[in-house]
Design an enzyme around this catalytic site. Structure first.
Site, PDB file in Angstrom:
ATOM      1  N   ASP A  92       0.856  -1.179   0.000  1.00 53.79           N
ATOM      2  CA  ASP A  92       0.000   0.000   0.000  1.00 53.79           C
ATOM      3  C   ASP A  92       0.893   1.230   0.000  1.00 53.79           C
ATOM      4  O   ASP A  92       2.080   1.148   0.318  1.00 53.79           O
ATOM      5  CB  ASP A  92      -0.938   0.015   1.212  1.00 53.79           C
ATOM      6  N   ASP A  93       0.326   2.358  -0.379  1.00 52.81           N
ATOM      7  CA  ASP A  93       1.104   3.593  -0.391  1.00 52.81           C
ATOM      8  C   ASP A  93       1.363   4.096   1.018  1.00 52.81           C
ATOM      9  O   ASP A  93       2.442   4.584   1.332  1.00 52.81           O
ATOM     10  CB  ASP A  93       0.426   4.679  -1.237  1.00 52.81           C
ATOM     11  N   ASP A  96      -2.188   4.696   7.638  1.00 53.01           N
ATOM     12  CA  ASP A  96      -2.575   5.911   8.352  1.00 53.01           C
ATOM     13  C   ASP A  96      -3.052   5.537   9.758  1.00 53.01           C
ATOM     14  O   ASP A  96      -2.251   5.327  10.655  1.00 53.01           O
ATOM     15  CB  ASP A  96      -3.655   6.642   7.552  1.00 53.01           C
TER      16      ASP A  96
END
Length: 159
Positions: A92-93, A96
Site C-alpha cells: 500500500d502507499d 494511516d
C-alpha cells in the site's frame, strides 16, 4: 485541507515516489515473493514499481474503499483474494490510522506487508515501511494532483 485533524501537508512528486519505492525495494531485494497484492487504489502504483524492480510478474489486488477525499469512513471490501498471503508481498502507499491495515491483515495474515509511508497509529501493523510521517499530516500523492500554470509574482502584485 478541510479536515481539522490535518495540520501539516506533505506533497509527494512522481520523482520522489519513484525514488522512495526504489529505496524500499533495496530493503526487499533479497526476499523471494511469489506475487504481489496491491491494496487499491493507493497501492497500485507502488506495487507496479515494486513488481518491476523485484521482477515479480504475478500481481493481484484487494479493493477496499475507506476514504472520500480527506474523510475516512467505514471499510467497504469490493474485492478480496483467495489465499492467506503465504509467500506474497502486500503493498500500500500509506498506513494511516491502521483501519485498512487491520482488515487486510485479517484477510492475508501470512503476507509480508509494506508501505512507502507510515503514520504512528498504523506503523505497528506493517512489516516494513520507508518513511514515517506525522499523524496530523495529509499526504498529497502525485496521482491526485495536476500541473497548472502559475502566474509570475510580478504580474500577481500588479493586479
Amino acid at each position: 485541507m478541510t479536515d481539522s485533524r490535518y495540520h501539516q501537508h506533505f506533497t509527494v512528486s512522481w520523482d520522489q515516489l519513484h525514488r522512495d519505492v526504489r529505496e524500499l525495494c533495496h530493503r526487499l531485494v533479497e526476499r523471494d515473493f511469489q506475487g504481489i497484492v496491491a491494496i487499491t487504489r493507493g497501492g497500485l502504483i507502488p506495487a507496479a514499481l515494486i513488481a518491476r524492480e523485484l521482477n515479480v510478474r504475478l500481481i493481484d489486488t484487494i479493493c477496499i474503499s475507506s476514504y472520500e477525499r480527506m474523510d475516512q469512513g467505514g471499510l467497504n471490501v469490493l474485492k478480496s483474494v483467495e489465499h492467506d498471503g503465504e509467500g506474497w508481498l502486500l503493498v500500500d502507499d500509506l498506513v494511516d490510522t491502521g483501519k485498512t491495515a487491520r482488515k487486510v491483515r485479517e484477510m492475508l495474515p501470512k503476507a509480508h506487508f509494506v508501505t512507502v509511508y507510515a503514520k504512528p497509529e498504523g506503523r505497528p501493523l506493517v512489516d516494513q515501511y520507508l518513511t514515517e510521517v506525522a499523524q496530523d499530516c495529509w499526504i498529497q500523492f502525485p496521482w491526485d494532483m495536476g500541473i497548472a500554470y502559475v502566474e509570475p509574482l510580478v504580474d500577481q502584485v500588479k493586479r
